[in-house]
Design an enzyme around this catalytic site. Structure first.
Site, PDB file in Angstrom:
ATOM      1  N   TRP A 101       0.836  -1.206   0.000  1.00  0.00           N
ATOM      2  CA  TRP A 101       0.000   0.000   0.000  1.00  0.00           C
ATOM      3  C   TRP A 101       0.867   1.251   0.000  1.00  0.00           C
ATOM      4  O   TRP A 101       0.576   2.223  -0.703  1.00  0.00           O
ATOM      5  CB  TRP A 101      -0.971  -0.001   1.181  1.00  0.00           C
ATOM      6  CG  TRP A 101      -1.923  -1.155   1.134  1.00  0.00           C
ATOM      7  CD1 TRP A 101      -2.029  -2.177   2.031  1.00  0.00           C
ATOM      8  CD2 TRP A 101      -2.909  -1.426   0.115  1.00  0.00           C
ATOM      9  NE1 TRP A 101      -3.012  -3.050   1.636  1.00  0.00           N
ATOM     10  CE2 TRP A 101      -3.562  -2.613   0.469  1.00  0.00           C
ATOM     11  CE3 TRP A 101      -3.297  -0.766  -1.059  1.00  0.00           C
ATOM     12  CZ2 TRP A 101      -4.579  -3.172  -0.298  1.00  0.00           C
ATOM     13  CZ3 TRP A 101      -4.313  -1.317  -1.824  1.00  0.00           C
ATOM     14  CH2 TRP A 101      -4.945  -2.509  -1.443  1.00  0.00           C
ATOM     15  N   ASP A 168      -1.425   6.730   6.310  1.00  0.00           N
ATOM     16  CA  ASP A 168      -2.452   5.761   5.931  1.00  0.00           C
ATOM     17  C   ASP A 168      -2.642   4.833   7.130  1.00  0.00           C
ATOM     18  O   ASP A 168      -1.805   3.989   7.398  1.00  0.00           O
ATOM     19  CB  ASP A 168      -1.999   4.980   4.688  1.00  0.00           C
ATOM     20  CG  ASP A 168      -3.002   3.909   4.278  1.00  0.00           C
ATOM     21  OD1 ASP A 168      -4.020   3.719   4.974  1.00  0.00           O
ATOM     22  OD2 ASP A 168      -2.755   3.243   3.243  1.00  0.00           O
ATOM     23  N   LYS A 192     -11.669  -1.905   7.353  1.00  0.00           N
ATOM     24  CA  LYS A 192     -10.751  -2.755   8.112  1.00  0.00           C
ATOM     25  C   LYS A 192     -11.123  -2.778   9.598  1.00  0.00           C
ATOM     26  O   LYS A 192     -11.103  -3.815  10.220  1.00  0.00           O
ATOM     27  CB  LYS A 192      -9.306  -2.273   7.955  1.00  0.00           C
ATOM     28  CG  LYS A 192      -8.841  -2.116   6.512  1.00  0.00           C
ATOM     29  CD  LYS A 192      -8.437  -3.441   5.893  1.00  0.00           C
ATOM     30  CE  LYS A 192      -8.307  -3.386   4.376  1.00  0.00           C
ATOM     31  NZ  LYS A 192      -7.433  -2.353   3.842  1.00  0.00           N
TER      32      LYS A 192
HETATM   33  C1  LIG Z   1      -6.884  -2.002   2.424  1.00  0.00           C
HETATM   34  C2  LIG Z   1      -5.874  -0.935   2.450  1.00  0.00           C
HETATM   35  C3  LIG Z   1      -5.827   0.053   1.457  1.00  0.00           C
HETATM   36  C4  LIG Z   1      -6.761   0.067   0.269  1.00  0.00           C
HETATM   37  O1  LIG Z   1      -8.006   0.429   0.672  1.00  0.00           O
HETATM   38  P1  LIG Z   1      -9.214   0.639  -0.388  1.00  0.00           P
HETATM   39  O2  LIG Z   1     -10.264   1.228   0.494  1.00  0.00           O
HETATM   40  O3  LIG Z   1      -9.541  -0.699  -0.940  1.00  0.00           O
HETATM   41  O4  LIG Z   1      -8.745   1.576  -1.423  1.00  0.00           O
HETATM   42  C5  LIG Z   1      -4.861   1.033   1.568  1.00  0.00           C
HETATM   43  N1  LIG Z   1      -3.991   1.056   2.590  1.00  0.00           N
HETATM   44  C6  LIG Z   1      -4.001   0.107   3.554  1.00  0.00           C
HETATM   45  C7  LIG Z   1      -3.004   0.180   4.664  1.00  0.00           C
HETATM   46  C8  LIG Z   1      -4.942  -0.899   3.517  1.00  0.00           C
HETATM   47  O5  LIG Z   1      -4.959  -1.848   4.470  1.00  0.00           O
END
Ligand SMILES: *Cc1c(COP(=O)(O)O)cnc(C)c1O
Length: 358
Positions: A101, A168, A192
């Site tokens: 990511w 993030d 998540k």
């Molecule tokens: C799942 C995830 C993403 C992607 O998320 P989307 O909502 O599918 O775009 C980005 N960064 C991290 C750390 C993630 O776990």
């Protein structure tokens, strides 16, 4: 049979949240309407989004100057929306490359300015978090990924930075207390640890904004959502509602301190078994192991047993344990809502399996 849900995302939500969310689909608060068929400008949803935003501020302990907005497009949209709003042409931003990511965030940001990757563990398949690096003082921000969902590593301490952190936090959002002050911006996809797929939370310090000169489409400008309290256009009503229910649950069950205590207890239980069970081994540096996503594989001598163990798990109601294809083996995602009993159950299966096969 009740399932033990170890899915990486969309992921387990607290049982009382699911129950109340289901009621709201049938008949919201005795209104005679489903929440799915109500106006986003009516008093019901106004109260929901106001409560969600207020709870977010309260639970994290956000100081003055930070705004919470509810967007769509997932965390992946933030990979470009962040540099689009914060980084002017020719300016520099620093990034830490700790996983898939983080790497995608770097790739997207390169379209908007000079991206300096201060450290990367890519060559070692992201098995650890680099800790020796320096962040250039002239950078506009330093982007980090607090938890690497795919590789199972986590920043247990946020790095010192001479410039605002941008983070993030998708996969360990609201799993531990933290000091928000070093952060200029935080983003997290809800699916998540917060709610269903469909909304992305952005927390931004207002003084980060309004400093780039490029043309901003209205929907890409964070300031639109701040000004309109996330109601410039139709927001994802239901994901925001369910996120609000989860925030209520977090507050009621002890806040971020309690989330952290429980996360550590679950992780200790599982990693302890991975370390002492001869059939399994972990895949990452121990000090960087994630409390949220635990990656492990069969030990070298036992790799042929992987499918058999997976089948055993399936037969016993364990779902979502398959590791990401870039690591293989198993990944147990243990988000806020996962009961410790589910981890204990998995550990028991690992022990039984070792007794029979070891
Ligand atoms: C799942 C995830 C993403 C992607 O998320 P989307 O909502 O599918 O775009 C980005 N960064 C991290 C750390 C993630 O776990």
């Amino acid at each position: 049979m009740k399932k033990h849900n170890f899915s990486a995302g969309p992921a387990i939500l607290p049982a009382p949240v699911i129950k109340e969310a289901a009621r709201a689909v049938a008949n919201y608060g005795g209104s005679g309407l489903s929440l799915l068929e109500m106006s986003h400008r009516g008093p019901e949803f106004t109260a929901i989004i106001e409560e969600a935003t207020a709870l977010m501020k309260e639970i994290i302990g956000l100081p003055e100057g930070y705004q919470v907005i509810w967007l769509t497009g997932g965390a992946s949209t933030q990979f470009y929306q962040v540099p689009f709003n914060l980084l002017d042409n020719g300016e520099t931003a620093a990034y830490l490359d700790t996983g898939t990511w983080a790497n995608k965030a770097i790739k997207e940001a390169k379209g908007f300015g000079n991206i300096e990757v201060v450290a990367s563990s890519k060559e070692q398949n992201y098995t650890f978090i680099p800790k020796k690096f320096s962040v250039p003082k002239h950078a506009k921000y330093f982007h980090i990924t607090s938890n690497n969902t795919i590789f199972g590593t986590q920043l247990h301490k946020f790095p010192k930075s001479p410039v605002p952190l941008v983070c993030d936090m998708s996969s360990d959002f609201l799993s531990r207390p933290f000091n928000p002050e070093p952060f200029g911006l935080i983003y997290a996809g809800a699916q998540k640890n917060l709610g269903p797929a469909g909304t992305t939370v952005v927390i931004v310090r207002e003084d980060m904004l309004g400093k780039v000169n490029r043309y901003m489409p209205t929907m890409l400008d964070y300031r639109t959502f701040i000004k309109e309290q996330s109601l410039y256009n139709t927001p994802p009503v239901y994901p925001i509602y369910v996120s609000m229910l989860t925030l209520r649950w977090i507050k009621k069950t002890g806040g971020l301190k309690a989330m952290h205590r429980r996360a550590k207890a679950r992780a200790a239980l599982l990693y302890n078994e991975v370390d002492q069970n001869p059939l399994f081994r972990g895949t990452t540096a121990k000090e960087d192991r994630s409390t949220m996503n635990a990656c492990f594989v069969m030990s070298d001598k036992y790799t042929a047993l992987e499918d058999e163990f997976m089948k055993l798990c399936k037969e016993n109601g364990i779902v979502g344990l398959k590791g990401h294809r870039s690591v293989g083996g198993f990944r147990a995602s243990m988000y806020n809502a996962l009961p410790k009993a589910s981890v204990a159950f998995l550990v028991e299966l690992m022990q039984d399996f070792a007794k029979r096969k070891g």
